[in-house]
Design a protein around this motif. Structure first.
Motif, PDB file in Angstrom:
ATOM      1  N   VAL A 284     -22.278   7.417 -25.098  1.00 55.56           N
ATOM      2  CA  VAL A 284     -22.177   8.596 -23.884  1.00 55.56           C
ATOM      3  C   VAL A 284     -23.677   8.887 -23.841  1.00 55.56           C
ATOM      4  N   ALA A 285     -24.393   8.497 -22.994  1.00 52.83           N
ATOM      5  CA  ALA A 285     -26.063   9.070 -22.917  1.00 52.83           C
ATOM      6  C   ALA A 285     -26.176   9.343 -21.730  1.00 52.83           C
ATOM      7  N   ALA A 286     -25.458  10.076 -20.883  1.00 51.02           N
ATOM      8  CA  ALA A 286     -25.761  10.383 -19.505  1.00 51.02           C
ATOM      9  C   ALA A 286     -26.611  11.332 -19.132  1.00 51.02           C
ATOM     10  N   GLY A 287     -27.041  12.138 -20.162  1.00 49.31           N
ATOM     11  CA  GLY A 287     -28.236  12.985 -19.785  1.00 49.31           C
ATOM     12  C   GLY A 287     -27.861  14.404 -19.442  1.00 49.31           C
ATOM     13  N   ALA A 288     -28.765  15.049 -18.766  1.00 52.73           N
ATOM     14  CA  ALA A 288     -28.607  16.469 -18.394  1.00 52.73           C
ATOM     15  C   ALA A 288     -29.214  16.548 -16.779  1.00 52.73           C
ATOM     16  N   GLY A 289     -28.616  17.465 -16.092  1.00 50.40           N
ATOM     17  CA  GLY A 289     -29.320  17.734 -14.889  1.00 50.40           C
ATOM     18  C   GLY A 289     -29.866  19.011 -14.959  1.00 50.40           C
ATOM     19  N   GLN A 290     -30.433  19.532 -13.733  1.00 49.85           N
ATOM     20  CA  GLN A 290     -31.073  20.677 -13.608  1.00 49.85           C
ATOM     21  C   GLN A 290     -30.076  22.145 -13.612  1.00 49.85           C
ATOM     22  N   SER A 291     -30.315  23.127 -14.518  1.00 55.03           N
ATOM     23  CA  SER A 291     -29.511  24.206 -14.665  1.00 55.03           C
ATOM     24  C   SER A 291     -30.019  25.269 -13.771  1.00 55.03           C
ATOM     25  N   TYR A 292     -29.331  26.003 -12.743  1.00 56.79           N
ATOM     26  CA  TYR A 292     -29.729  27.183 -12.049  1.00 56.79           C
ATOM     27  C   TYR A 292     -28.913  28.476 -12.495  1.00 56.79           C
ATOM     28  N   PHE A 293     -28.319  28.348 -13.815  1.00 52.46           N
ATOM     29  CA  PHE A 293     -27.980  29.567 -14.348  1.00 52.46           C
ATOM     30  C   PHE A 293     -26.688  30.235 -13.447  1.00 52.46           C
ATOM     31  N   GLY A 294     -26.141  29.498 -13.043  1.00 51.11           N
ATOM     32  CA  GLY A 294     -24.955  29.913 -11.993  1.00 51.11           C
ATOM     33  C   GLY A 294     -25.207  30.170 -10.613  1.00 51.11           C
ATOM     34  N   ASN A 295     -26.494  29.962 -10.288  1.00 47.99           N
ATOM     35  CA  ASN A 295     -26.750  29.975  -8.776  1.00 47.99           C
ATOM     36  C   ASN A 295     -27.150  28.823  -8.231  1.00 47.99           C
ATOM     37  N   ASP A 296     -26.366  27.843  -8.056  1.00 46.48           N
ATOM     38  CA  ASP A 296     -26.686  26.407  -7.421  1.00 46.48           C
ATOM     39  C   ASP A 296     -27.133  26.465  -5.964  1.00 46.48           C
ATOM     40  N   GLN A 297     -26.725  27.715  -5.398  1.00 44.47           N
ATOM     41  CA  GLN A 297     -27.414  27.839  -4.112  1.00 44.47           C
ATOM     42  C   GLN A 297     -28.779  27.707  -4.001  1.00 44.47           C
ATOM     43  N   PHE A 298     -29.715  28.071  -5.316  1.00 46.33           N
ATOM     44  CA  PHE A 298     -31.085  28.017  -5.108  1.00 46.33           C
ATOM     45  C   PHE A 298     -31.693  26.635  -4.896  1.00 46.33           C
ATOM     46  N   ALA A 299     -30.948  25.484  -5.358  1.00 49.71           N
ATOM     47  CA  ALA A 299     -31.421  24.109  -5.331  1.00 49.71           C
ATOM     48  C   ALA A 299     -31.718  23.638  -3.741  1.00 49.71           C
ATOM     49  N   GLU A 300     -31.219  24.215  -2.884  1.00 49.01           N
ATOM     50  CA  GLU A 300     -31.648  23.815  -1.362  1.00 49.01           C
ATOM     51  C   GLU A 300     -33.186  24.370  -1.228  1.00 49.01           C
ATOM     52  N   PHE A 301     -33.585  25.376  -1.763  1.00 50.53           N
ATOM     53  CA  PHE A 301     -34.922  25.889  -1.531  1.00 50.53           C
ATOM     54  C   PHE A 301     -35.800  25.651  -2.710  1.00 50.53           C
ATOM     55  N   ALA A 302     -35.281  25.404  -3.980  1.00 54.58           N
ATOM     56  CA  ALA A 302     -36.135  25.207  -5.052  1.00 54.58           C
ATOM     57  C   ALA A 302     -35.588  23.849  -5.809  1.00 54.58           C
ATOM     58  N   PRO A 303     -36.018  22.813  -5.411  1.00 58.48           N
ATOM     59  CA  PRO A 303     -35.330  21.470  -5.974  1.00 58.48           C
ATOM     60  C   PRO A 303     -35.892  21.393  -7.495  1.00 58.48           C
ATOM     61  N   GLY A 304     -35.284  20.848  -8.333  1.00 56.22           N
ATOM     62  CA  GLY A 304     -35.601  20.583  -9.726  1.00 56.22           C
ATOM     63  C   GLY A 304     -36.527  19.426  -9.918  1.00 56.22           C
ATOM     64  N   MET A 305     -36.653  18.950 -11.250  1.00 53.76           N
ATOM     65  CA  MET A 305     -37.634  17.905 -11.375  1.00 53.76           C
ATOM     66  C   MET A 305     -36.736  16.922 -12.255  1.00 53.76           C
ATOM     67  N   LYS A 306     -35.585  16.341 -11.960  1.00 55.12           N
ATOM     68  CA  LYS A 306     -34.865  15.663 -12.685  1.00 55.12           C
ATOM     69  C   LYS A 306     -34.805  13.976 -12.483  1.00 55.12           C
TER      70      LYS A 306
END
Length: 469
Positions: free
Chosen positions: A113-135
Motif C-alpha cells: 500500500v503506497a497510496a501517499g498523502a494529500g493536503q491537510s487543512y487541519f480540519g478546515n477543508d473549506q479553505f481548499a476552495e480559495f487556497a489550493p494545495g500542491m499535491k
C-alpha cells in the motif's frame, strides 16, 4: 462488476499507488516469479518534488509525469489498472477499485500500500476552495492559472486597492514546497515578467510566506534555515513566522499572531503547503488489524514495514509511520525496494520472522530557494548557495524517469535559469475553475441524493475528478 482471476497461476502481488514507493516496488519485482497488478487513481507517475516548477512555468507536465503504463510496458509480469481504491479487505485478501461506475475486485497474496498523502487543512477543508494545495498536476495547473491570471487582471484594473490585492501572493507553510514556491513566484514577477506589462510593474508584486513555526525550513533549523530566510528576503519575499491562518476567503485570509492579535491580508492568490494527511486507506487497514494510525493518518507499521498481524501486507512511503522517518521520496523508494525484497524472500521459503528490520539510508535532504541558490543537508554536512543548487539539480535530474524527460528538463532549466524565459506560461480558465465547479456539482448531487432518500458515497456516474487522473 469485473473480478480478476481468483486463482492466478503465480502468487499475485497488488501494489496500490504509482508514486515513488509503488513504482520502485513494482520495478524491483521485475524478475520475480509473481504477477504484479498496480492499481492507481492516475495514469502517470508524478515526480512531486518538481511540481512547483510546473506551477511557475518552468517545466511541462510531461517532464515530471510520464505515463505509468509506458514506464512498465517491458515488464511482462506487471499490469496497470486505473481506478480509485475504495476498500481493502484483509480477511478476503481483496482490493476493490472504482472507475466510472465500474467496480473491480483484485485478489492478492501480497499487498503493498503506497497510496501517499494529500493536503491537510487541519480540519478546515473549506479553505481548499480559495487556497489550493500542491499535491497533484491539477493543483499545479490551477495554481499556474491563478498566478498568471492575477497579473492579467491587475493589468486591466483601475482600482489601486484591487491591484494591490491581485498582486499579493500568499504561501502558507514554510517547508520545502512553500519555500521553493515563494522563491519562484518572486523570481517570476521580478525577472521573467519584467517589461511584459504596460500598466503594472510585476516587480511590485508582494510575496508573503506564512508559517506558525519559528523558522523557515524548520526541519533543517540553524544555519540552513537562516541562509534560506536571508535569500528569500533578498528576493523580496516577506517572511511572517509564528502566524496561524484562521480563515480564508476569495479575497484574502485572516492570520493570528503569537500575541493573539488577528489581522487580515488582502490577497487574491493563496497557496496552501502547510500539512499533509495520509490516504484514508490507512484507517481502513487499522480498523481491520492490530495496527494504529497517528494524527496524520499514517499506519504504525512493524519494523519490516508490514501491518501488525498481517505479514503479507506492507505499508510504505507517506502512509507509514516508523521511527519518525520523514515523508521524503527517498523513504518511499527504499521502502518499495525493501517490501519487494521481502516478498521475494517469502517466495524462496523464508518466514516473516526471518526478515531484517527496515533500515533507512539517509542520503540527505535539500531545497532550492531560487536560481543558483539552494540548501542541502547530507549527514552533518551543510551546503548552501551555488554548490547546493548544483547538487539539487543533479539529484533531481537523476531520479527523473526516462532519458527524454531528463533532456527536456535540462533544456527547460537552461532557458529559465540562464535566460529570462519560461516555456510553460500558458493557462486557461478551465484550469482555474474546473475543480471548483466539479466540487460544487458533487455537493449538489449529494444533496439531491440525500433529499431523494438515497445513500451514495459519490455522485451518480462516478467521480469525474478521480477519473481524470
Amino acid at each position: 462488476m469485473s473480478i480478476q482471476p481468483a486463482e492466478p497461476r503465480r502468487p499475485q502481488v497488488v501494489i496500490i499507488g504509482s508514486g515513488f514507493g509503488g513504482l520502485f516496488a513494482a520495478q524491483a519485482l521485475r524478475k520475480a516469479d509473481v504477477d504484479v497488478t498496480m492499481i492507481a487513481r492516475t495514469t502517470h507517475h508524478l515526480f512531486q518534488p518538481l511540481l512547483y516548477q510546473v506551477a511557475t512555468g518552468i517545466l511541462s507536465v510531461g517532464d515530471i509525469a510520464p505515463a505509468t503504463r509506458l514506464i512498465l510496458r517491458k515488464q511482462k509480469n506487471t499490469q496497470v489498472l486505473l481506478g480509485n481504491v475504495e476498500s481493502i479487505d484483509l480477511d478476503e485478501n481483496t482490493v476493490t477499485s472504482h472507475l466510472l461506475g465500474r467496480d473491480t475486485v483484485t485478489r492478492f497474496d501480497s499487498l503493498v500500500v503506497a497510496a501517499g498523502a494529500g493536503q491537510s487543512y487541519f480540519g478546515n477543508d473549506q479553505f481548499a476552495e480559495f487556497a489550493p494545495g500542491m499535491k497533484t498536476i491539477d493543483d499545479a495547473l490551477e495554481l499556474r492559472g491563478r498566478i498568471l491570471g492575477a497579473f492579467e487582471q491587475a493589468e486591466v484594473s483601475d482600482d489601486p486597492d484591487e491591484r494591490r490585492r491581485l498582486l499579493t501572493f500568499v504561501v502558507v507553510g514554510a517547508g520545502p514546497t512553500g519555500v521553493e514556491l515563494a522563491g519562484q513566484i518572486a523570481e517570476l514577477s521580478r525577472r521573467t515578467l519584467k517589461g511584459a506589462f504596460r500598466h503594472i510593474d510585476p516587480a511590485h508584486a508582494r510575496v508573503v510566506l506564512l508559517d506558525g513555526a519559528d523558522n523557515v525550513l524548520p526541519v533543517y533549523g540553524g544555519k540552513l534555515s537562516r541562509k534560506a530566510a536571508e535569500k528569500l528576503e533578498d528576493l523580496g519575499v516577506e517572511i511572517q513566522l509564528g502566524a496561524l491562518v484562521t480563515d480564508v476567503d476569495a479575497d484574502g485570509l485572516v492570520v493570528k499572531d503569537r500575541d493573539g492579535t488577528l489581522r487580515r491580508i488582502e490577497a487574491r492568490c493563496k497557496v496552501w503547503s502547510a500539512g499533509v494527511q495520509a490516504s484514508p486507506l490507512g484507517k481502513q487497514i487499522a480498523d481491520q488489524s492490530d495496527a494504529e494510525i497517528d494524527r496524520a493518518g499514517r499506519v504504525l507499521v512493524d519494523p519490516d514495514l508490514s501491518v501488525p498481524g498481517h505479514p503479507n501486507v506492507f505499508v510504505i512511503g507517506d502512509m507509514m509511520a516508523l521511527d519518525k522517518l520523514p515523508g521524503l521520496a527517498q523513504v518511499a523508494m527504499q521502502g518499495g525496494k525493501y517490501a519487494a525484497k521481502q516478498i521475494k524472500a517469502g517466495l524462496a521459503g523464508h518466514s516473516p520472522e526471518e526478515r531484517p528490520p527496515f533500515k533507512y539510508f539517509d542520503k540527505g535532504s535539500m531545497a532550492t530557494i531560487s536560481r543558483f541558490s539552494a540548501v542541502a543537508q547530507v549527514g552533518k554536512l551543510e551546503i548552501t548557495g551555488f554548490i547546493g543548487w548544483i547538487a539539487w539539480l543533479a539529484i533531481h535530474l537523476m531520479y527523473l524517469i526516462g532519458f527524454r524527460n531528463r533532456l527536456s528538463t535540462v533544456i527547460s532549466w537552461t532557458v529559465s535559469f540562464l535566460g529570462r524565459g519560461r516555456a510553460q506560461m500558458a493557462s486557461t480558465e478551465q484550469q482555474v475553475f474546473a475543480r471548483i465547479a466539479m466540487n460544487r456539482m458533487q455537493k449538489e448531487d449529494a444533496a439531491a441524493a440525500r433529499a431523494a432518500g438515497l445513500t451514495a458515497d459519490e455522485p451518480p456516474g462516478g467521480d469525474p475528478e478521480k477519473a481524470a487522473g
